[in-house]
Design a protein around this motif. Structure first.
Motif, mmCIF file in Angstrom:
data_model
loop_
_atom_site.group_PDB
_atom_site.id
_atom_site.type_symbol
_atom_site.label_atom_id
_atom_site.label_comp_id
_atom_site.label_asym_id
_atom_site.label_seq_id
_atom_site.Cartn_x
_atom_site.Cartn_y
_atom_site.Cartn_z
ATOM 1 N N LEU A 80 0.854 -1.189 0.000
ATOM 2 C CA LEU A 80 0.000 0.000 0.000
ATOM 3 C C LEU A 80 0.886 1.233 0.000
ATOM 4 O O LEU A 80 1.894 1.278 0.701
ATOM 5 N N GLY A 101 -2.803 -0.981 -3.442
ATOM 6 C CA GLY A 101 -3.738 0.117 -3.228
ATOM 7 C C GLY A 101 -3.047 1.247 -2.521
ATOM 8 O O GLY A 101 -1.826 1.309 -2.483
ATOM 9 N N TRP A 102 -3.857 2.140 -1.990
ATOM 10 C CA TRP A 102 -3.264 3.309 -1.345
ATOM 11 C C TRP A 102 -4.101 3.716 -0.152
ATOM 12 O O TRP A 102 -5.262 3.358 -0.032
ATOM 13 N N VAL A 104 -4.936 7.337 1.603
ATOM 14 C CA VAL A 104 -4.738 8.769 1.410
ATOM 15 C C VAL A 104 -4.570 9.436 2.770
ATOM 16 O O VAL A 104 -5.364 9.238 3.673
ATOM 17 N N GLY B 148 -10.486 13.814 -0.415
ATOM 18 C CA GLY B 148 -10.116 12.426 -0.173
ATOM 19 C C GLY B 148 -10.334 11.569 -1.395
ATOM 20 O O GLY B 148 -10.393 12.072 -2.512
ATOM 21 N N PRO B 149 -10.459 10.307 -1.174
ATOM 22 C CA PRO B 149 -10.562 9.373 -2.294
ATOM 23 C C PRO B 149 -11.813 9.611 -3.133
ATOM 24 O O PRO B 149 -11.902 9.159 -4.264
ATOM 25 N N LEU B 186 -1.703 -7.934 -9.574
ATOM 26 C CA LEU B 186 -1.765 -6.615 -8.959
ATOM 27 C C LEU B 186 -2.253 -6.713 -7.521
ATOM 28 O O LEU B 186 -2.477 -5.718 -6.868
ATOM 29 N N ASN B 188 -5.027 -7.627 -6.431
ATOM 30 C CA ASN B 188 -6.392 -7.194 -6.156
ATOM 31 C C ASN B 188 -7.219 -8.449 -5.967
ATOM 32 O O ASN B 188 -7.793 -8.974 -6.906
ATOM 33 N N ASP B 245 -12.051 0.748 -5.286
ATOM 34 C CA ASP B 245 -11.173 1.894 -5.523
ATOM 35 C C ASP B 245 -9.842 1.491 -6.128
ATOM 36 O O ASP B 245 -9.302 2.144 -7.014
ATOM 37 N N TRP B 246 -9.291 0.390 -5.610
ATOM 38 C CA TRP B 246 -7.941 0.006 -6.023
ATOM 39 C C TRP B 246 -7.915 -0.813 -7.300
ATOM 40 O O TRP B 246 -6.858 -1.154 -7.808
#
Lengths: 120, 745
Positions: A80, A101-102, A104, B148-149, B186, B188, B245-246
């Motif tokens: 991450l 992912g990340w 924030v 934010g996101p 990845l 995911n 999101d990812w």
């Protein structure tokens, strides 16, 4: 056995905050202050998750993720990136390098833990 | 915000870090011009970025918001969207100052200076609003936002979304998820996403096996499945967005809110085949299909729980930190308040080594406990020599712990010189040398202000305006040099400039005008130069806010004297001046001259001693029947009889055939009458205040090798006291003129 998280940030306070939060939740935390150090530590022993800041001297977080992904041991390890960048650009860079992912910034301890719980 | 104690500790580290970060930003900005390399601006940007991130994380929203503007401007400069201009740099420097103040206010719990913050924000905003290098590019660039996101827009998700989860029973989403084959690479994990979805509502997962190739063609690391999901429950679009999101933007992902026709939930069981088929692949992905929904998803970790576990982790407030204190310009002031020192691990390791050596020597000497045979004598001698060496090394090493590089004091000067030369309309190059020279932390802290004063003076009075410099054939930019180096057990700090130098005639005229010097008194060059250290002296034609009101140089000298140091000025008219400060390495150890007064031993700092002479009666004269003056060449100096002053029995009653130790402080000299000079040695200063009480005329005490206590003479204090007596002709005159000067001012 407790999961090991490799936390990488050039800011001592951020590292401490992350370590404090994660250790409190029962994780084992290994810390590094930049990508170069993180890469060395990562090679020494395998972490279950890598949490890295983006902007760091010597080697930034994006490059760290890229380097780690190239290692057989880290092919499937979740990584991450911690970033204040809300721009799509950094996230895409991170994804391209192989980040899972990340998170924030700013984030609070709960957010950090819940995000981490998603991946390990 | 409320932080638990552990977080408060970490926040303190953050404040320290901010100070360091701001120092980095400042020194970077001072070196920043159009020709600066990328790394300079990157470094500045990184520092700002870290401050913003940390501030936001620790809940200092105002700091984070303000830093955001600074960061945005830096980012544009970094990306070449905006030119690096002196004006921009100036605003950023002010931003640093403002941030420093904001951090200090936050740390101390004071209110922030809103007016200042707003004013600067406006200025930064104006710069940002102005068209950049590529006006179009700048306009297209992302508007500043800390969003934010949620700000994240996904290409593939472009569909619907218009309908926020309609309320009511039967609300929900139909999700089609066609990942890219590299999904798993990845990292995911679809199972993770499905598990999360299952937490939001009732989830049905159906795998689409259409794309699964023949077993032989399966790449175990690729994902061949696609999924149709049905999620029942009141779920907002943003919650879905967050879960996916990812996911790589290349994946096809569509969300369809349930229409009215879906009101009756069509429960579609996932075909078991879906799970069984690609068994080879690590796509156990489809397994966690419909999952019982927990009634109320428990928050992952309540803050209270974390706090309760606090004792587990105790990050010490980093008193000893590895990345060498030298490298990290921690604000010396702040650490002074905390009373702690950052010490390089190397130094501590060295001490540990030495203690180890000491233990070895001790065990070696221990063997002689039962008595010494004559043949052991040589070994004993060796052992003692080793002990002496170990002790000396250990002492040195321990002293090193208090030593800090002078760069802590020097670091503020680039900024100071930058600002001041702008203000004065002068061009000045600052050169720092010997920044690594180490001196005692206390000395370092106390020398800082006098140095600032000297540098200001050099800029204001010393270095000329560019026009004037060109007119006299000098380069346009003046050179100001700050140098530190060791010399014979002392630290020398020099402030050199290549300016106009001291104007002797002007100084003398002013001194006479102020009554500091008798009209007909003749003075040598050095004496004239040193007049600038007299109280109430200022040569500035106009009093400016830079040079102050002439209360400076005498204070500078007093401060340096208080540290047991000396200050001298040498100057060549038209060529510049050199101010030379000599300081002891440390206040804890003193190079002392032991003197005997009657039956007692006293210590006088070697630094204060000018010379020692045998007194002859004909060189003495008495005024007011009491104070004796000694004629030292052309100068009369008052004599202080130490035995009288400290009431020591057995002291010499008559002044003749004693020794007169001439000491100097504050530019004044007195002679101290003693019986004998004894050894010169380093003595460890023990505080009288802490162990007894303050005694005027004494700076402390020490314990000598034979166990007796010797008192250390406080030379500046003694001289002060003596001149306060007003019995000494010179002192009286000086005092009169001081008063005159004060009245004149």
């Amino acid at each position: 056995m407790a999961k090991t998280i490799l936390a990488v940030d050039d800011s001592v306070s951020m590292r401490q905050m992350v370590r404090y939060t994660l250790q409190g939740a029962g994780y084992t935390v290994v810390q590094a202050c930049d990508g170069v150090e993180a890469l060395e530590l990562a090679k020494e022993s395998r972490a279950d998750l890598v949490l890295t800041d983006v902007h760091m001297p010597r080697m930034d977080g994006i490059n760290l993720v890229r380097e780690l992904r190239a290692l057989p041991d880290y092919k499937f390890v979740p990584m991450l990136i911690l970033t204040t960048e809300s721009s799509q650009e950094k996230k895409v860079d991170g994804k391209r390098a192989g980040a899972t992912g990340w998170i924030v910034k700013p984030f609070n301890p709960e957010q950090l833990l819940s995000t981490i719980a998603k991946v390990i | 915000m409320n932080l638990d104690p552990e977080m408060m500790e970490i926040a303190k580290v953050f404040f320290e870090e901010c100070k360091e970060g701001l120092d980095v930003m400042e020194s970077g900005l001072l070196n920043l011009d159009a020709s600066a390399d990328r790394e300079t601006i990157n470094t500045i940007f990184r520092a700002a970025h870290s401050i913003k991130g940390g501030a936001a994380t620790f809940g200092f929203a105002e700091v984070a918001n303000f830093t955001h503007g600074v960061e945005t401007l830096l980012d544009e400069m970094r990306n070449g969207k905006r030119a690096i201009t002196p004006e921009g740099t100036q605003v950023l420097l002010q931003g640093c100052d403002c941030l420093r103040e904001m951090m200090a206010a936050t740390e101390e719990g004071r209110a922030l200076d809103q007016a200042r913050i707003e004013a600067l924000n406006r200025e930064i905003g104006e710069i940002l609003a102005a068209p950049g290098v590529h006006a179009a590019a700048a306009a297209a660039s992302e508007p500043p936002s800390t969003a934010g996101p949620a700000a994240d827009e996904r290409a593939a998700a472009g569909a619907q979304a218009a309908a926020p989860a309609s309320a009511g029973v039967g609300a929900g989403w139909r999700i089609r998820f066609e990942p890219v084959p590299a999904l798993l690479k990845l990292r995911n994990e679809p199972t993770r996403m499905f598990a999360e979805l299952a937490r939001l509502g009732e989830l049905t997962v159906r795998a689409d096996l259409g794309a699964v190739p023949a077993l032989a063609d399966i790449d175990p690391e690729s994902c061949y499945l696609a999924w149709d999901l049905e999620l029942r429950g009141e779920v907002s679009k943003s919650a879905l967005d967050e879960i996916f999101d990812w996911v790589d933007p290349a994946c096809r992902l569509t969300f369809m809110p349930f229409g009215p026709q879906d009101a009756a939930p069509a429960v579609a069981a996932p075909p078991p085949a879906a799970i069984a088929a690609p068994a080879a692949a690590p796509v156990a992905a489809a397994t966690p299909a419909p999952r019982p929904v927990p009634a109320a998803p428990a928050p992952v970790a309540a803050p209270a729980q974390i706090a309760a576990r606090a004792p587990v982790v105790t990050p010490a407030p980093v008193a000893v930190s590895a990345p060498a204190a030298a490298a990290a310009p921690a604000a010396a002031k702040a650490s002074a308040e905390a009373g702690s020192i950052r010490v390089a691990t190397e130094k501590v390791d060295h001490m540990i080594n030495l203690v180890g050596e000491l233990v070895i020597t001790q065990s070696m000497l221990n063997r002689f406990a039962d008595g010494v045979e004559p043949e052991d004598l040589e070994r004993l001698r060796q052992g003692l020599a080793q002990l002496a060496r170990n002790t000396r090394d250990l002492q040195e090493s321990v002293m090193q712990v208090r030593m800090m590089p002078i760069s802590f004091a020097f670091n503020r000067f680039p900024r100071l010189v930058h600002d001041l030369s702008r203000k004065l309309g002068k061009k000045v190059d600052l050169r720092l040398t010997g920044e690594g020279t180490e001196l005692d932390k206390t000395v370092l802290e106390k020398i800082s202000d006098p140095l600032v004063h000297l540098v200001r003076n050099s800029l204001d009075h010393g270095i000329e305006t560019p026009e004037r410099r060109l007119a006299v054939g000098k380069p346009e930019s003046g050179l100001l040099e700050l140098a530190a180096f060791h010399e014979g057990g002392n630290i020398i700090i020099e402030v050199r400039d290549d300016g106009g130098g001291l104007n002797k005639a002007k100084i003398l005229a002013k001194a006479r005008d102020r009554g500091l010097v008798d009209p007909n008194q003749e003075l040598g060059e050095d004496q004239i130069h040193n007049l600038i250290f007299m109280p109430g002296f200022s040569t500035a034609d106009q009093i400016s806010d830079v040079s102050g009101r002439g209360v400076g140089m005498d204070v500078v000298r007093r401060n340096i004297n208080d540290l047991g140091g000396q200050v001298q000025i040498t100057s060549r008219e038209g060529h510049g001046s050199v101010i030379r400060i000599r300081l002891p390495l440390t206040l804890a150890i003193l190079d002392g001259q032991l003197v005997r007064v009657g039956s007692e031993t006293y210590v006088i700092s070697l630094l204060a001693i000018v010379e020692t002479i045998q007194v002859r009666k004909d060189q003495l004269s008495t005024i007011a029947g009491r104070t004796e003056l000694f004629r030292l060449r052309e100068e009369y100096i008052p004599v202080i009889k130490l035995h009288e002053m400290f009431d020591v029995s057995g002291g010499r009653q008559a002044t003749e055939d004693g020794l007169l130790v001439v000491v100097e402080a504050d530019g004044k000299r007195v002679g101290l009458l003693v019986n004998d000079l004894l050894a010169q040695q380093q003595v460890v200063v023990k505080s009288l205040e802490k162990n007894f009480r303050q005694v005027r005329g004494l700076a402390g005490a020490t314990i000598l090798g034979d166990g007796t206590v010797a008192l250390i003479i406080d030379v500046p204090g003694l001289i002060d006291r003596n001149s306060a007596d007003e019995l000494r002709a010179g002192a009286a005159r000086a005092a009169r003129s001081e008063r005159r000067a004060v009245r004149a001012a």
